[in-house]
Design a protein around this motif. Structure first.
Motif, PDB file in Angstrom:
ATOM      1  N   LEU A 181     -13.947  15.782  14.105  1.00  0.00           N
ATOM      2  CA  LEU A 181     -12.700  15.274  13.542  1.00  0.00           C
ATOM      3  C   LEU A 181     -11.587  15.386  14.575  1.00  0.00           C
ATOM      4  O   LEU A 181     -11.369  16.450  15.158  1.00  0.00           O
ATOM      5  CB  LEU A 181     -12.332  16.077  12.287  1.00  0.00           C
ATOM      6  N   ASN A 182     -10.897  14.281  14.824  1.00  0.00           N
ATOM      7  CA  ASN A 182      -9.756  14.262  15.720  1.00  0.00           C
ATOM      8  C   ASN A 182      -8.523  14.020  14.856  1.00  0.00           C
ATOM      9  O   ASN A 182      -8.234  12.887  14.470  1.00  0.00           O
ATOM     10  CB  ASN A 182      -9.929  13.159  16.772  1.00  0.00           C
ATOM     11  N   LEU A 183      -7.822  15.102  14.529  1.00  0.00           N
ATOM     12  CA  LEU A 183      -6.683  15.010  13.613  1.00  0.00           C
ATOM     13  C   LEU A 183      -5.574  14.119  14.165  1.00  0.00           C
ATOM     14  O   LEU A 183      -4.970  13.339  13.428  1.00  0.00           O
ATOM     15  CB  LEU A 183      -6.153  16.408  13.311  1.00  0.00           C
ATOM     16  N   HIS A 184      -5.340  14.196  15.467  1.00  0.00           N
ATOM     17  CA  HIS A 184      -4.302  13.357  16.082  1.00  0.00           C
ATOM     18  C   HIS A 184      -4.635  11.878  15.903  1.00  0.00           C
ATOM     19  O   HIS A 184      -3.772  11.075  15.528  1.00  0.00           O
ATOM     20  CB  HIS A 184      -4.142  13.704  17.563  1.00  0.00           C
ATOM     21  N   GLU A 185      -5.885  11.527  16.159  1.00  0.00           N
ATOM     22  CA  GLU A 185      -6.318  10.129  16.011  1.00  0.00           C
ATOM     23  C   GLU A 185      -6.253   9.691  14.543  1.00  0.00           C
ATOM     24  O   GLU A 185      -5.868   8.564  14.238  1.00  0.00           O
ATOM     25  CB  GLU A 185      -7.735   9.972  16.554  1.00  0.00           C
ATOM     26  N   LEU A 186      -6.616  10.586  13.643  1.00  0.00           N
ATOM     27  CA  LEU A 186      -6.557  10.295  12.211  1.00  0.00           C
ATOM     28  C   LEU A 186      -5.126   9.990  11.783  1.00  0.00           C
ATOM     29  O   LEU A 186      -4.868   9.003  11.092  1.00  0.00           O
ATOM     30  CB  LEU A 186      -7.114  11.473  11.405  1.00  0.00           C
ATOM     31  N   LYS A 187      -4.193  10.819  12.235  1.00  0.00           N
ATOM     32  CA  LYS A 187      -2.783  10.596  11.904  1.00  0.00           C
ATOM     33  C   LYS A 187      -2.269   9.297  12.514  1.00  0.00           C
ATOM     34  O   LYS A 187      -1.492   8.571  11.890  1.00  0.00           O
ATOM     35  CB  LYS A 187      -1.948  11.790  12.378  1.00  0.00           C
ATOM     36  N   GLN A 188      -2.722   8.992  13.713  1.00  0.00           N
ATOM     37  CA  GLN A 188      -2.322   7.755  14.387  1.00  0.00           C
ATOM     38  C   GLN A 188      -2.851   6.537  13.629  1.00  0.00           C
ATOM     39  O   GLN A 188      -2.121   5.567  13.414  1.00  0.00           O
ATOM     40  CB  GLN A 188      -2.833   7.773  15.822  1.00  0.00           C
ATOM     41  N   ASN A 189      -4.119   6.588  13.205  1.00  0.00           N
ATOM     42  CA  ASN A 189      -4.707   5.483  12.427  1.00  0.00           C
ATOM     43  C   ASN A 189      -3.980   5.302  11.106  1.00  0.00           C
ATOM     44  O   ASN A 189      -3.734   4.174  10.665  1.00  0.00           O
ATOM     45  CB  ASN A 189      -6.195   5.724  12.174  1.00  0.00           C
ATOM     46  N   LEU A 190      -3.634   6.407  10.460  1.00  0.00           N
ATOM     47  CA  LEU A 190      -2.915   6.336   9.192  1.00  0.00           C
ATOM     48  C   LEU A 190      -1.537   5.706   9.385  1.00  0.00           C
ATOM     49  O   LEU A 190      -1.115   4.861   8.587  1.00  0.00           O
ATOM     50  CB  LEU A 190      -2.782   7.730   8.571  1.00  0.00           C
ATOM     51  N   ALA A 191      -0.859   6.070  10.451  1.00  0.00           N
ATOM     52  CA  ALA A 191       0.462   5.492  10.740  1.00  0.00           C
ATOM     53  C   ALA A 191       0.358   3.985  10.961  1.00  0.00           C
ATOM     54  O   ALA A 191       1.187   3.214  10.467  1.00  0.00           O
ATOM     55  CB  ALA A 191       1.089   6.176  11.953  1.00  0.00           C
ATOM     56  N   GLN A 192      -0.677   3.548  11.680  1.00  0.00           N
ATOM     57  CA  GLN A 192      -0.884   2.112  11.900  1.00  0.00           C
ATOM     58  C   GLN A 192      -1.189   1.394  10.594  1.00  0.00           C
ATOM     59  O   GLN A 192      -0.700   0.291  10.352  1.00  0.00           O
ATOM     60  CB  GLN A 192      -2.021   1.886  12.893  1.00  0.00           C
ATOM     61  N   LEU A 193      -1.979   2.026   9.749  1.00  0.00           N
ATOM     62  CA  LEU A 193      -2.321   1.465   8.447  1.00  0.00           C
ATOM     63  C   LEU A 193      -1.065   1.300   7.591  1.00  0.00           C
ATOM     64  O   LEU A 193      -0.834   0.241   7.000  1.00  0.00           O
ATOM     65  CB  LEU A 193      -3.329   2.373   7.742  1.00  0.00           C
ATOM     66  N   GLN A 194      -0.241   2.322   7.550  1.00  0.00           N
ATOM     67  CA  GLN A 194       0.986   2.256   6.763  1.00  0.00           C
ATOM     68  C   GLN A 194       1.945   1.205   7.319  1.00  0.00           C
ATOM     69  O   GLN A 194       2.582   0.468   6.553  1.00  0.00           O
ATOM     70  CB  GLN A 194       1.662   3.626   6.723  1.00  0.00           C
ATOM     71  N   GLU A 195       2.039   1.131   8.622  1.00  0.00           N
ATOM     72  CA  GLU A 195       2.904   0.134   9.261  1.00  0.00           C
ATOM     73  C   GLU A 195       2.422  -1.283   8.923  1.00  0.00           C
ATOM     74  O   GLU A 195       3.226  -2.169   8.605  1.00  0.00           O
ATOM     75  CB  GLU A 195       2.921   0.343  10.770  1.00  0.00           C
ATOM     76  N   PHE A 196       1.122  -1.498   8.973  1.00  0.00           N
ATOM     77  CA  PHE A 196       0.562  -2.805   8.626  1.00  0.00           C
ATOM     78  C   PHE A 196       0.894  -3.151   7.174  1.00  0.00           C
ATOM     79  O   PHE A 196       1.303  -4.268   6.866  1.00  0.00           O
ATOM     80  CB  PHE A 196      -0.960  -2.821   8.836  1.00  0.00           C
ATOM     81  N   PHE A 197       0.731  -2.183   6.292  1.00  0.00           N
ATOM     82  CA  PHE A 197       1.013  -2.428   4.879  1.00  0.00           C
ATOM     83  C   PHE A 197       2.470  -2.833   4.681  1.00  0.00           C
ATOM     84  O   PHE A 197       2.753  -3.827   4.006  1.00  0.00           O
ATOM     85  CB  PHE A 197       0.676  -1.180   4.042  1.00  0.00           C
ATOM     86  N   GLU A 207      -1.228  10.167   2.957  1.00  0.00           N
ATOM     87  CA  GLU A 207      -0.420  10.850   3.969  1.00  0.00           C
ATOM     88  C   GLU A 207      -0.289  12.336   3.638  1.00  0.00           C
ATOM     89  O   GLU A 207      -0.411  13.199   4.511  1.00  0.00           O
ATOM     90  CB  GLU A 207       0.960  10.192   4.064  1.00  0.00           C
ATOM     91  N   VAL A 208      -0.068  12.649   2.367  1.00  0.00           N
ATOM     92  CA  VAL A 208       0.020  14.044   1.930  1.00  0.00           C
ATOM     93  C   VAL A 208      -1.327  14.745   2.133  1.00  0.00           C
ATOM     94  O   VAL A 208      -1.386  15.887   2.602  1.00  0.00           O
ATOM     95  CB  VAL A 208       0.475  14.127   0.454  1.00  0.00           C
ATOM     96  N   ASP A 209      -2.420  14.049   1.805  1.00  0.00           N
ATOM     97  CA  ASP A 209      -3.757  14.622   1.994  1.00  0.00           C
ATOM     98  C   ASP A 209      -4.002  14.988   3.455  1.00  0.00           C
ATOM     99  O   ASP A 209      -4.577  16.038   3.748  1.00  0.00           O
ATOM    100  CB  ASP A 209      -4.841  13.636   1.530  1.00  0.00           C
ATOM    101  N   VAL A 210      -3.565  14.132   4.363  1.00  0.00           N
ATOM    102  CA  VAL A 210      -3.746  14.393   5.793  1.00  0.00           C
ATOM    103  C   VAL A 210      -2.898  15.596   6.216  1.00  0.00           C
ATOM    104  O   VAL A 210      -3.344  16.425   7.019  1.00  0.00           O
ATOM    105  CB  VAL A 210      -3.424  13.141   6.638  1.00  0.00           C
ATOM    106  N   MET A 211      -1.702  15.734   5.655  1.00  0.00           N
ATOM    107  CA  MET A 211      -0.876  16.911   5.962  1.00  0.00           C
ATOM    108  C   MET A 211      -1.563  18.182   5.473  1.00  0.00           C
ATOM    109  O   MET A 211      -1.571  19.200   6.164  1.00  0.00           O
ATOM    110  CB  MET A 211       0.512  16.778   5.341  1.00  0.00           C
TER     111      MET A 211
END
Length: 117
Positions: A27-43, A72-76
């Motif tokens: 698990l790469n937490l930094h990459e996970l957070k980055q992917n989530l940010a891109q997903l939210q931005e796309f939405f 996002e809360v789950d990732v935090m």
């Protein structure tokens, strides 16, 4: 295929990429957070401005928005996990949330696919 359907399928692709990041052995937490940010931005940039075809699509869009915030809360919470059992539990919750989001995307695009036949 409608423009809205294309955008929701693109969102589903982002979700698949995020799922792959969660289920990979390391698990790469930094990459996970980055992917989530891109997903939210796309939405926010591509999905929110779409004119909804019907009330059902609007309902799904609202639910997707809510689930993305919860993700996002789950990732935090995942970030704060110290024990292996807690980490595994958080990852399972994240996977379930991604599955729910994927089902919402499918529910929006599925009726369109049936009409094309």
């Amino acid at each position: 295929m409608s423009f809205n359907c294309d955008k929701y399928q693109e969102l589903a692709t982002f979700l698949d990429e995020l799922r792959a990041n969660v289920t990979v052995g390391k698990l790469n937490l930094h990459e996970l957070k980055q992917n989530l940010a891109q997903l939210q931005e796309f939405f926010v940039q591509q999905i929110v401005p779409l004119v909804d075809a019907n009330y059902l699509e609007q309902s799904y869009k609202t639910e997707i928005n809510k689930q993305l915030r919860l993700l996002e809360v789950d990732v935090m919470f995942l970030q704060g996990a110290k024990q292996l059992a807690t980490l595994q539990s958080r990852l399972k919750t994240i996977e379930e949330r991604i599955d729910t989001l994927s089902k919402y995307c499918q529910a929006i695009t599925q009726p369109i696919k049936q009409e094309e036949k």
